[in-house]
Motif scaffolding. Structure first.
Motif, mmCIF file in Angstrom:
data_model
loop_
_atom_site.group_PDB
_atom_site.id
_atom_site.type_symbol
_atom_site.label_atom_id
_atom_site.label_comp_id
_atom_site.label_asym_id
_atom_site.label_seq_id
_atom_site.Cartn_x
_atom_site.Cartn_y
_atom_site.Cartn_z
ATOM 1 N N GLU A 1 0.946 -1.167 -0.137
ATOM 2 C CA GLU A 1 0.037 -0.159 0.020
ATOM 3 C C GLU A 1 0.809 1.361 -0.076
ATOM 4 O OE1 GLU A 1 -3.194 0.616 -0.167
ATOM 5 O OE2 GLU A 1 -3.894 -1.483 0.086
ATOM 6 N N SER A 2 2.101 1.427 0.711
ATOM 7 C CA SER A 2 2.715 2.482 0.893
ATOM 8 C C SER A 2 3.608 2.496 -0.800
ATOM 9 C CB SER A 2 3.933 2.226 1.741
ATOM 10 O OG SER A 2 3.306 1.867 3.024
ATOM 11 N N HIS A 3 3.869 1.575 -1.409
ATOM 12 C CA HIS A 3 4.486 1.666 -2.931
ATOM 13 C C HIS A 3 3.558 0.761 -3.824
ATOM 14 C CE1 HIS A 3 8.200 2.812 -0.649
ATOM 15 N NE2 HIS A 3 7.955 2.011 0.227
ATOM 16 N N PRO A 4 2.503 1.728 -4.080
ATOM 17 C CA PRO A 4 1.379 0.785 -4.816
ATOM 18 C C PRO A 4 1.795 0.635 -6.345
ATOM 19 C CG PRO A 4 0.918 3.410 -4.631
ATOM 20 C CD PRO A 4 2.065 3.041 -3.518
ATOM 21 N N GLU A 5 2.963 1.277 -6.621
ATOM 22 C CA GLU A 5 3.053 1.172 -8.126
ATOM 23 C C GLU A 5 4.393 0.192 -8.513
ATOM 24 O OE1 GLU A 5 3.587 5.259 -9.391
ATOM 25 O OE2 GLU A 5 1.649 5.709 -9.452
ATOM 26 N N ARG A 6 4.809 -0.095 -7.186
ATOM 27 C CA ARG A 6 6.159 -0.849 -7.412
ATOM 28 C C ARG A 6 6.231 -2.434 -7.435
ATOM 29 N NH1 ARG A 6 9.459 3.114 -5.058
ATOM 30 N NH2 ARG A 6 11.237 2.020 -5.656
ATOM 31 N N PHE A 7 4.920 -3.091 -7.165
ATOM 32 C CA PHE A 7 4.720 -4.382 -6.910
ATOM 33 C C PHE A 7 3.884 -4.972 -8.108
ATOM 34 C CE2 PHE A 7 5.755 -2.868 -2.931
ATOM 35 C CZ PHE A 7 6.753 -3.878 -2.337
ATOM 36 N N MET A 8 4.300 -6.355 -8.598
ATOM 37 C CA MET A 8 3.584 -7.003 -9.717
ATOM 38 C C MET A 8 3.634 -8.590 -9.314
ATOM 39 S SD MET A 8 6.618 -6.186 -12.667
ATOM 40 C CE MET A 8 6.491 -4.790 -12.309
ATOM 41 N N ILE A 9 2.678 -9.035 -10.056
ATOM 42 C CA ILE A 9 2.698 -10.628 -9.622
ATOM 43 C C ILE A 9 2.957 -11.620 -11.069
ATOM 44 C CG2 ILE A 9 1.117 -10.527 -7.660
ATOM 45 C CD1 ILE A 9 -1.289 -11.340 -9.449
ATOM 46 N N GLY A 10 3.539 -12.691 -10.714
ATOM 47 C CA GLY A 10 3.898 -13.593 -11.873
ATOM 48 C C GLY A 10 3.859 -15.078 -11.579
ATOM 49 N N SER A 11 3.854 -16.047 -12.463
ATOM 50 C CA SER A 11 3.738 -17.413 -12.196
ATOM 51 C C SER A 11 4.989 -17.934 -12.265
ATOM 52 C CB SER A 11 2.973 -18.024 -13.437
ATOM 53 O OG SER A 11 3.424 -17.983 -14.542
ATOM 54 N N ASP A 12 5.949 -17.425 -12.967
ATOM 55 C CA ASP A 12 7.301 -18.059 -13.038
ATOM 56 C C ASP A 12 7.133 -19.635 -13.569
ATOM 57 O OD1 ASP A 12 10.157 -17.912 -13.151
ATOM 58 O OD2 ASP A 12 10.239 -18.370 -10.914
#
Length: 337
Positions: A280-291
């Motif tokens: 929440e503090s860095h809302p644009e800095r995280f993403m998800i992936g399957s790998d």
């Protein structure tokens, strides 16, 4: 925001996972089209799984090494760690990805964002190899990576010196990435299997500091299955990540599978409040992936596994993490190549 309202919002968000599951459209920010033998289920299988599980976009990359089937081994290994045979840098992986994309319709290709990976990160000629591929397939490539540097037993098995995130060869890659406005996904373990401190972190930090115009995506935040097998959970990871996000605005975090447990979710499968607050503090800095690597049968399962954590975030942030943040780091001038 004052502390009490912020805590109240956080508690409401944490409670949401029990009573409401939102509908998400996903971007898989970390998918390997081939496995460690450069084989794949193919585009038809991948598209089928994407359509079945609301995966609108995919970061598509090859694998920069190929596992050797040694003459002394009677049975072909199924994974790079299947036996003690080595692995070698394999540049044809980019051509396999490019060929697969060229068989698609223009509308289908819009859903894929291919990254170049087929080079030896110890070779100071690597940037020229990447430059050739950019010219050979103009307008196709949207990033560089996943670059393997410190990578558990794969590092020991691969024929060559140990790759480092701050090597001279990779510095040349970073300058090229800046020239073409390409994000870089890098696998750089934060530590070894046995050291309970951020042993290798200075290598990545040096790259982040010296190349502030390059958008770095840190593959699963420096964690790995092999590290967890020996240490279970890195107690220092959260504080280091919180510090780095404050210091380096060019750092982005890929929350692929080794981050889900034991970090984002606790042993009961509940969202960890400190990680919810960090995102929440860095809302644009995280993403998800399957790998996933070459096999796509469980792709939807890997992506929807993040729903419990996403539901604990505020809704705008959840949709950013699920879909938009990866797309936002792609080249801003797609015709520049």
């Amino acid at each position: 925001m004052p502390l009490f309202p912020r805590l109240l919002c956080l508690l409401v968000a944490l409670g949401a996972w029990q009573v409401h599951a939102r509908d998400y459209t996903y971007t898989d920010a970390h998918l390997h089209y081939v496995d460690f033998f450069q084989e794949s289920d193919g585009m038809d299988s991948l598209l089928e799984q994407m359509d079945a599980h609301d995966i609108e976009h995919v970061m598509l990359t090859g694998i920069s090494v190929a596992k050797k089937w040694h003459e002394d081994e009677p049975r072909r290994p199924r994974y790079y760690a299947g036996d003690d045979a080595g692995a070698y840098w394999y540049s044809a992986t980019d051509h396999i990805v490019a060929h697969a994309l060229q068989q698609l319709t223009p509308e289908q290709r819009k859903r894929f964002h291919p990254f170049l990976t087929g080079f030896n990160p110890n070779d100071k000629n690597a940037d020229e190899h990447v430059r050739r591929l950019l010219k050979m397939y103009p307008g196709m490539w949207k990033g560089i990576g996943e670059i393997f540097t410190r990578h558990d037993d794969l590092t020991a098995l691969t024929y060559s010196e140990t790759p480092r995130a701050n090597s001279e060869a990779l510095r040349r890659i970073y300058f090229l990435a800046e020239e073409f406005d390409l994000p870089v996904m890098i696998h750089s373990n934060i530590t070894s299997k046995r050291e309970r401190n951020p042993l290798y972190l200075p290598e990545l930090e040096e790259a982040l500091r010296d190349h502030p115009k390059v958008r770095f995506i840190w593959a699963h935040a420096g964690t790995s299955k092999e590290i967890h097998r020996h240490q279970e959970k890195l107690t220092f990871l959260f504080e280091e990540l919180e510090r780095m996000l404050g210091l380096y605005p060019n750092l982005y975090i890929d929350l692929s599978w080794t981050m889900l447990e034991p970090y984002l979710l606790d042993s009961q499968g509940r969202p960890e409040p400190q990680w919810v607050q960090l995102v929440e503090s860095h809302p644009e800095r995280f993403m998800i992936g399957s790998d996933v690597v070459g096999s796509f049968k469980r792709l939807g399962e890997h992506m929807t596994a993040f729903d419990v954590f996403l539901d604990a975030l505020s809704e705008p942030v959840a949709h950013r993490v699920a879909r938009d943040n990866f797309l936002a780091v792609l080249p801003r001038n797609p015709d520049r190549e």
